[in-house]
Design an enzyme around this catalytic site. Sequence first.
Site, mmCIF file in Angstrom:
data_model
loop_
_atom_site.group_PDB
_atom_site.id
_atom_site.type_symbol
_atom_site.label_atom_id
_atom_site.label_comp_id
_atom_site.label_asym_id
_atom_site.label_seq_id
_atom_site.Cartn_x
_atom_site.Cartn_y
_atom_site.Cartn_z
ATOM 1 N N CYS A 217 0.930 -1.127 0.147
ATOM 2 C CA CYS A 217 0.022 -0.096 -0.065
ATOM 3 C C CYS A 217 0.862 1.152 -0.091
ATOM 4 O O CYS A 217 0.393 2.453 -0.037
ATOM 5 C CB CYS A 217 -0.971 -0.242 1.128
ATOM 6 S SG CYS A 217 -1.731 -1.594 1.295
ATOM 7 N N HIS B 137 -3.076 7.471 6.401
ATOM 8 C CA HIS B 137 -3.041 6.170 5.996
ATOM 9 C C HIS B 137 -4.650 5.656 6.228
ATOM 10 O O HIS B 137 -5.219 5.187 5.401
ATOM 11 C CB HIS B 137 -2.323 5.177 6.420
ATOM 12 C CG HIS B 137 -2.324 3.816 5.723
ATOM 13 N ND1 HIS B 137 -1.959 3.658 4.293
ATOM 14 C CD2 HIS B 137 -2.402 2.524 6.191
ATOM 15 C CE1 HIS B 137 -2.170 2.451 4.214
ATOM 16 N NE2 HIS B 137 -2.371 1.738 5.217
ATOM 17 N N GLU C 286 -1.560 4.808 13.994
ATOM 18 C CA GLU C 286 -1.030 6.156 13.463
ATOM 19 C C GLU C 286 -1.508 7.552 14.139
ATOM 20 O O GLU C 286 -0.741 8.300 14.271
ATOM 21 C CB GLU C 286 -1.914 6.178 11.979
ATOM 22 C CG GLU C 286 -1.471 7.299 11.101
ATOM 23 C CD GLU C 286 -2.206 6.969 9.811
ATOM 24 O OE1 GLU C 286 -1.750 7.764 8.903
ATOM 25 O OE2 GLU C 286 -3.061 6.506 9.448
ATOM 26 N N LYS D 83 -9.589 7.580 2.493
ATOM 27 C CA LYS D 83 -10.207 6.135 2.065
ATOM 28 C C LYS D 83 -11.670 5.761 2.750
ATOM 29 O O LYS D 83 -12.195 4.995 2.285
ATOM 30 C CB LYS D 83 -9.232 5.036 2.897
ATOM 31 C CG LYS D 83 -7.815 5.004 2.334
ATOM 32 C CD LYS D 83 -7.097 4.179 2.867
ATOM 33 C CE LYS D 83 -5.725 3.755 2.353
ATOM 34 N NZ LYS D 83 -4.453 4.980 2.887
ATOM 35 N N HIS E 245 -9.813 1.495 -0.072
ATOM 36 C CA HIS E 245 -8.465 1.443 -0.061
ATOM 37 C C HIS E 245 -7.814 0.905 -1.548
ATOM 38 O O HIS E 245 -8.000 -0.317 -1.802
ATOM 39 C CB HIS E 245 -7.613 0.323 0.980
ATOM 40 C CG HIS E 245 -6.609 0.202 1.400
ATOM 41 N ND1 HIS E 245 -5.668 0.986 0.625
ATOM 42 C CD2 HIS E 245 -5.848 -0.319 2.263
ATOM 43 C CE1 HIS E 245 -4.453 0.852 0.872
ATOM 44 N NE2 HIS E 245 -4.491 -0.070 2.095
ATOM 45 N N PHE F 112 1.627 -3.811 3.744
ATOM 46 C CA PHE F 112 1.937 -4.994 4.451
ATOM 47 C C PHE F 112 3.440 -5.298 4.130
ATOM 48 O O PHE F 112 4.155 -4.870 3.199
ATOM 49 C CB PHE F 112 1.336 -6.032 3.735
ATOM 50 C CG PHE F 112 -0.067 -6.177 4.198
ATOM 51 C CD1 PHE F 112 -0.779 -5.437 4.934
ATOM 52 C CD2 PHE F 112 -1.050 -7.064 3.419
ATOM 53 C CE1 PHE F 112 -2.273 -5.637 5.437
ATOM 54 C CE2 PHE F 112 -2.536 -7.197 3.905
ATOM 55 C CZ PHE F 112 -2.828 -6.250 4.952
#
Length: 420
Positions: A166, A306, A317, A338, A343, A406
């Site tokens: 991502c 994010h 975060e 998002k 996403h 990831f």
Amino acid sequence: MELKRVVVTGLGAITPIGNNVPDFWENLVNGVSGAGPITHFDPTLFKTQFACEVKGFDVTKYLERKEARKMDLYTQYAVAVANEAVTDSGLDLENEDLNRIGVIFGAGIGGISTFEEEIAQYYTNKEKGPRFNPFFIPKMISDIAAGQISIMYGFHGPNYATCSACATSTNAIADAFNLIRLGKANVIVSGGAEAAITPGGVGGFNAMHALSTRNDDPQGASRPFSASRDGFVMGEGGGCLILEELEHAKARGAKIYAEVAGAGLSADAYHLTASHPDGLGAKLVMRNALEDAEMKPEDIDYINVHGTSTPVGDISEAKAIKEVFGEHAFKLNISSTKSMTGHLLGAAGAVESIASILAIKNGIVPPTINYTEGDNDENIDYNLNLTFNKAQKREVKAALSNTFGFGGHNACAIFKKYAE
């Protein structure tokens, strides 16, 4: 050596809430959700039966049908957003040195639908012997979008793909920024595309318990920082930025959206899929970006987080932002776009960078929609301005965009208002 300044002169976007930049921005500001029932395949037996799909995409606006058949959907999205961005930039390619124009364009997954279709076809008909489409491999591989864009325009400069889940397209932007400021290119087409709303994509993320299963309320499912969040919503599409050396842009009279101030990279080095609970990698990547930009935390007005709407990720975060920005964290606008786009995986960084740049240009911070109730976790401080449910007007001199992938990959870009 003195580093060159880098600016953004063109934008392109195909998203679940708009198939061009103006439509994307209008729907973003108005808090429109792109989520709905999956139409790309029959999801009846899946835990998650909805996603944020691109709507009404017509590849023949950009490619002849014969050429389009040689490309996976993710590459079609890539070619389309590159077309919009190059056109938007006003580059006169007949009078440009094409050896000095590059393409750095990534995908986190690549041609997963092509892979699924070809393997299914093989096992269905394997008694007849192996029969594969001759374009199987070039349709599938994640570097081919960068190659196709360069072929389309004849760009001979640096050309490759980034792949960091991502964080992919933020990595692409960071690499393009660094090559231009080192004098290795005049212009680089940068960004990412993804088209992973497939049985394998949805089924795989379901198996990891990463996706929301709020099938009765798709449009309300992506709800970053709400206590009832239960996973991210899959999105698809692409984003493209034209990065250009400042003096080159000025010489041709280009319009300038914003300046690229800096970029940061880091790794969590913690877990395959989970962010570090204390936000260690997130803190490091934001500090690295600020250092690279030679900016203080107080110089940032907006953070496009994010913010995937996962139980652990949103907490880590928020904690990282408070620790990096201190008291200034409470003067920032923070939002997760998002909540509207879903996403976009490898395309997320480019699309969210566009949102950050347009926040600077237009003086509007897009919202985090679907907020309903606060989380009891002390690390999500609701005194932070998380721009819940409605866009807010404010002057944005500088914006920071976070992406975490990831594998623990973290990438962060900072954009600022252009000034001579």
